[in-house]
Design a protein around this motif. Structure first.
Motif, PDB file in Angstrom:
ATOM      1  N   GLN A 107     -21.222  -4.956  -3.759  1.00 43.03           N
ATOM      2  CA  GLN A 107     -19.840  -5.273  -4.121  1.00 43.03           C
ATOM      3  C   GLN A 107     -18.859  -4.205  -3.640  1.00 43.03           C
ATOM      4  O   GLN A 107     -19.095  -3.010  -3.821  1.00 43.03           O
ATOM      5  CB  GLN A 107     -19.742  -5.400  -5.645  1.00 43.03           C
ATOM      6  CG  GLN A 107     -18.380  -5.818  -6.161  1.00 43.03           C
ATOM      7  CD  GLN A 107     -18.401  -5.915  -7.688  1.00 43.03           C
ATOM      8  OE1 GLN A 107     -18.005  -4.990  -8.381  1.00 43.03           O
ATOM      9  NE2 GLN A 107     -18.884  -7.045  -8.205  1.00 43.03           N
ATOM     10  N   GLU A 108     -17.765  -4.658  -3.024  1.00 44.82           N
ATOM     11  CA  GLU A 108     -16.653  -3.773  -2.665  1.00 44.82           C
ATOM     12  C   GLU A 108     -15.447  -4.168  -3.494  1.00 44.82           C
ATOM     13  O   GLU A 108     -15.135  -5.356  -3.635  1.00 44.82           O
ATOM     14  CB  GLU A 108     -16.309  -3.882  -1.179  1.00 44.82           C
ATOM     15  CG  GLU A 108     -15.137  -2.987  -0.781  1.00 44.82           C
ATOM     16  CD  GLU A 108     -14.737  -3.104   0.681  1.00 44.82           C
ATOM     17  OE1 GLU A 108     -13.945  -2.276   1.151  1.00 44.82           O
ATOM     18  OE2 GLU A 108     -15.219  -4.043   1.349  1.00 44.82           O
ATOM     19  N   ILE A 109     -14.757  -3.166  -4.035  1.00 46.88           N
ATOM     20  CA  ILE A 109     -13.536  -3.448  -4.784  1.00 46.88           C
ATOM     21  C   ILE A 109     -12.458  -2.463  -4.358  1.00 46.88           C
ATOM     22  O   ILE A 109     -12.723  -1.267  -4.173  1.00 46.88           O
ATOM     23  CB  ILE A 109     -13.782  -3.392  -6.308  1.00 46.88           C
ATOM     24  CG1 ILE A 109     -12.558  -3.896  -7.065  1.00 46.88           C
ATOM     25  CG2 ILE A 109     -14.196  -1.996  -6.769  1.00 46.88           C
ATOM     26  CD1 ILE A 109     -12.834  -4.261  -8.506  1.00 46.88           C
ATOM     27  N   SER A 110     -11.247  -2.986  -4.137  1.00 50.73           N
ATOM     28  CA  SER A 110     -10.099  -2.173  -3.735  1.00 50.73           C
ATOM     29  C   SER A 110      -8.936  -2.482  -4.659  1.00 50.73           C
ATOM     30  O   SER A 110      -8.750  -3.634  -5.070  1.00 50.73           O
ATOM     31  CB  SER A 110      -9.688  -2.475  -2.286  1.00 50.73           C
ATOM     32  OG  SER A 110     -10.760  -2.252  -1.404  1.00 50.73           O
ATOM     33  N   ALA A 111      -8.153  -1.461  -4.980  1.00 55.92           N
ATOM     34  CA  ALA A 111      -7.010  -1.658  -5.870  1.00 55.92           C
ATOM     35  C   ALA A 111      -5.840  -0.798  -5.407  1.00 55.92           C
ATOM     36  O   ALA A 111      -6.028   0.329  -4.935  1.00 55.92           O
ATOM     37  CB  ALA A 111      -7.374  -1.309  -7.309  1.00 55.92           C
ATOM     38  N   GLU A 112      -4.651  -1.368  -5.546  1.00 49.60           N
ATOM     39  CA  GLU A 112      -3.412  -0.648  -5.213  1.00 49.60           C
ATOM     40  C   GLU A 112      -2.369  -1.001  -6.264  1.00 49.60           C
ATOM     41  O   GLU A 112      -2.119  -2.183  -6.525  1.00 49.60           O
ATOM     42  CB  GLU A 112      -2.919  -1.032  -3.824  1.00 49.60           C
ATOM     43  CG  GLU A 112      -1.655  -0.316  -3.389  1.00 49.60           C
ATOM     44  CD  GLU A 112      -1.248  -0.665  -1.975  1.00 49.60           C
ATOM     45  OE1 GLU A 112      -0.089  -0.362  -1.601  1.00 49.60           O
ATOM     46  OE2 GLU A 112      -2.069  -1.251  -1.252  1.00 49.60           O
ATOM     47  N   THR A 113      -1.772   0.012  -6.891  1.00 53.90           N
ATOM     48  CA  THR A 113      -0.829  -0.199  -7.987  1.00 53.90           C
ATOM     49  C   THR A 113       0.423   0.627  -7.772  1.00 53.90           C
ATOM     50  O   THR A 113       0.345   1.812  -7.406  1.00 53.90           O
ATOM     51  CB  THR A 113      -1.464   0.187  -9.337  1.00 53.90           C
ATOM     52  OG1 THR A 113      -2.612  -0.618  -9.568  1.00 53.90           O
ATOM     53  CG2 THR A 113      -0.482   0.002 -10.480  1.00 53.90           C
ATOM     54  N   HIS A 114       1.589   0.011  -8.021  1.00 48.79           N
ATOM     55  CA  HIS A 114       2.879   0.699  -7.966  1.00 48.79           C
ATOM     56  C   HIS A 114       3.676   0.268  -9.196  1.00 48.79           C
ATOM     57  O   HIS A 114       4.015  -0.911  -9.329  1.00 48.79           O
ATOM     58  CB  HIS A 114       3.644   0.338  -6.689  1.00 48.79           C
ATOM     59  CG  HIS A 114       2.855   0.557  -5.432  1.00 48.79           C
ATOM     60  ND1 HIS A 114       2.797   1.765  -4.779  1.00 48.79           N
ATOM     61  CD2 HIS A 114       2.072  -0.295  -4.715  1.00 48.79           C
ATOM     62  CE1 HIS A 114       2.026   1.659  -3.718  1.00 48.79           C
ATOM     63  NE2 HIS A 114       1.566   0.420  -3.656  1.00 48.79           N
ATOM     64  N   LEU A 115       3.956   1.209 -10.108  1.00 53.45           N
ATOM     65  CA  LEU A 115       4.678   0.909 -11.344  1.00 53.45           C
ATOM     66  C   LEU A 115       6.115   1.391 -11.220  1.00 53.45           C
ATOM     67  O   LEU A 115       6.368   2.548 -10.866  1.00 53.45           O
ATOM     68  CB  LEU A 115       3.998   1.595 -12.534  1.00 53.45           C
ATOM     69  CG  LEU A 115       2.506   1.287 -12.726  1.00 53.45           C
ATOM     70  CD1 LEU A 115       1.977   2.005 -13.952  1.00 53.45           C
ATOM     71  CD2 LEU A 115       2.262  -0.210 -12.814  1.00 53.45           C
ATOM     72  N   ARG A 116       7.047   0.489 -11.530  1.00 55.54           N
ATOM     73  CA  ARG A 116       8.458   0.798 -11.358  1.00 55.54           C
ATOM     74  C   ARG A 116       9.282   0.271 -12.531  1.00 55.54           C
ATOM     75  O   ARG A 116       8.907  -0.701 -13.192  1.00 55.54           O
ATOM     76  CB  ARG A 116       8.996   0.143 -10.055  1.00 55.54           C
ATOM     77  CG  ARG A 116       8.258   0.527  -8.779  1.00 55.54           C
ATOM     78  CD  ARG A 116       8.524   1.975  -8.395  1.00 55.54           C
ATOM     79  NE  ARG A 116       7.921   2.303  -7.101  1.00 55.54           N
ATOM     80  CZ  ARG A 116       6.722   2.855  -6.957  1.00 55.54           C
ATOM     81  NH1 ARG A 116       5.969   3.100  -8.037  1.00 55.54           N
ATOM     82  NH2 ARG A 116       6.257   3.158  -5.759  1.00 55.54           N
TER      83      ARG A 116
END
Length: 390
Positions: A149-158
């Motif tokens: 399994q590959e998992i990628s995450a990108e988060t930007h809180l504004r």
């Protein structure tokens, strides 16, 4: 009654089953239907998901549709090694999220360029499961194998919602291995097939890149932006059952359980910062309840080349309040699918489902309510091309 005559009716339902906007980060219920096909088998499919999730922030400002359209792909190949031993390789994309807040509300920063002012989250995954199945006798099969399994995450809180942490950024990517095991019972002459499948949790550990505005204040900017962190995708249990009602009709049921209440993601700098600020480390995302989902359907062969199915669906969701990256509490749904045999080896399937999402309060880490999301719906359409050779 031949094996493929009865199973073929229900196998077509997998074009949509499990590819949807479900609890937690679920986008696929990780079915392994290909393993139970006779002979040599291959399939490739795609599902397009169109959720509509709107609401209001805590100050009453309107939040336009935050859930963006997504596509997921799946494929599988299966063959017999010996009369008792078979192997299947199955690819799917089990977890995902694609959220972007727009308009004028508390999730939009007013002190940043428009290109970087929106709260947005994207999670993607890829999963390859390899299964060996062994027939203990003519009715019972056991199976097991690894899941890569590959998992990628990108988060930007504004925006105002995140206070001093408006401007928070995070990226994460990792590949790890878990395992799958199960048992099935088949009685082909009556169209009976039942399977129970367990998937292990998978722990990912990799470098997490973070920008934490509050840490710049508390630690005077003296912290590493790249640290080792981990995220564990949850275990799951799938129970599938089907039976023939008559030579052209089958009834099936699928149930799935996932302990999303055990899931929490703590990026290392965010955890250290909130520990220093409020006395306890807070997660970026977590869920309150476990998920249970059920699908019940009926398949009917209209002629030797065409079969159709209808189904009803229910998903409990993973709690209310819900994180703002998926602010719904489960759903009710209805599905329709059809399968057409182009020739004796090749078939084309097409299907769709419509979903009525449960209302949910949106929250951020620490349990603070930040929004209200009501009267939301979505739909998914999918297609699959399959090949079978005896």
């Amino acid at each position: 009654m031949k094996l493929n005559q009865k199973y073929l009716i229900v196998a077509m339902l997998s074009i949509i089953a499990g590819n949807t906007f479900a609890a937690g980060l679920e986008r696929s219920s990780q079915q392994i239907d290909a393993l139970f096909e006779s002979g040599t088998y291959a399939e490739i499919g795609v599902t397009h998901i169109v959720p509509k999730v709107t609401g209001k922030d805590i100050d009453g400002h309107s939040i336009s549709d935050v859930a963006e359209d997504t596509q997921s792909f799946n494929y599988a190949v299966k063959t017999n090694i010996t009369p008792k031993l078979r192997v299947a390789v199955i690819y799917d994309e089990p977890y995902g999220a694609k959220v972007k807040f727009e308009g004028e509300n508390n999730f939009i920063a007013t002190n940043l360029p428009a290109s970087d002012a929106n709260t947005r989250v994207e999670v993607t995954s890829k999963n390859i499961t390899t299964l060996l199945g062994y027939n203990l006798n003519k009715n019972v099969m056991i199976y097991a194998g690894p899941a890569l399994q590959e998992i990628s995450a990108e988060t930007h809180l504004r925006g105002k919602t995140y206070g001093l942490n408006s401007g928070y950024n995070m990226t994460f990517d990792d590949i790890a291995v878990g395992w799958v095991a199960g048992m099935s019972y088949a009685k082909p002459e009556k169209g009976i097939l039942a399977s129970l499948t367990y998937r292990s949790e998978i722990e990912h550990e990799s470098t997490v890149n973070e920008d934490v505005p509050l840490a710049d204040i508390i630690f005077a900017g003296n912290y590493s932006h790249d640290n080792k962190g981990n995220i564990t995708t949850p275990e799951s249990v799938n129970l599938n059952m089907q039976t023939g009602l008559n030579p052209t009709t089958s009834l099936y049921a699928k149930a799935r359980w996932v302990p999303w209440s055990d899931f929490a993601y703590y990026p290392p700098v965010l955890k250290a910062t909130t520990q220093a600020a409020v006395g306890r480390g807070l997660p970026l995302v977590n869920y309150h309840d476990d998920q249970t989902s059920v699908e019940i359907g009926l398949g009917k062969r209209l002629n030797p080349n065409l079969a159709i199915s209808v189904s009803g669906l229910w998903d409990s969701g993973s709690g209310d309040p819900a994180p703002t990256l998926g602010p719904v509490k489960g759903y009710w749904g209805a599905g329709l699918a059809a399968k057409y045999n182009i020739n004796k080896n090749v078939a084309f399937s097409l299907g769709g489902r419509y979903m009525w999402f449960g209302d949910a309060k949106g929250e951020v880490s620490g349990g603070r309510l930040v929004g209200d999301f009501k009267d939301n719906t979505g739909y998914a359409v999918g297609m699959k091309l399959s090949y079978k050779s005896k």
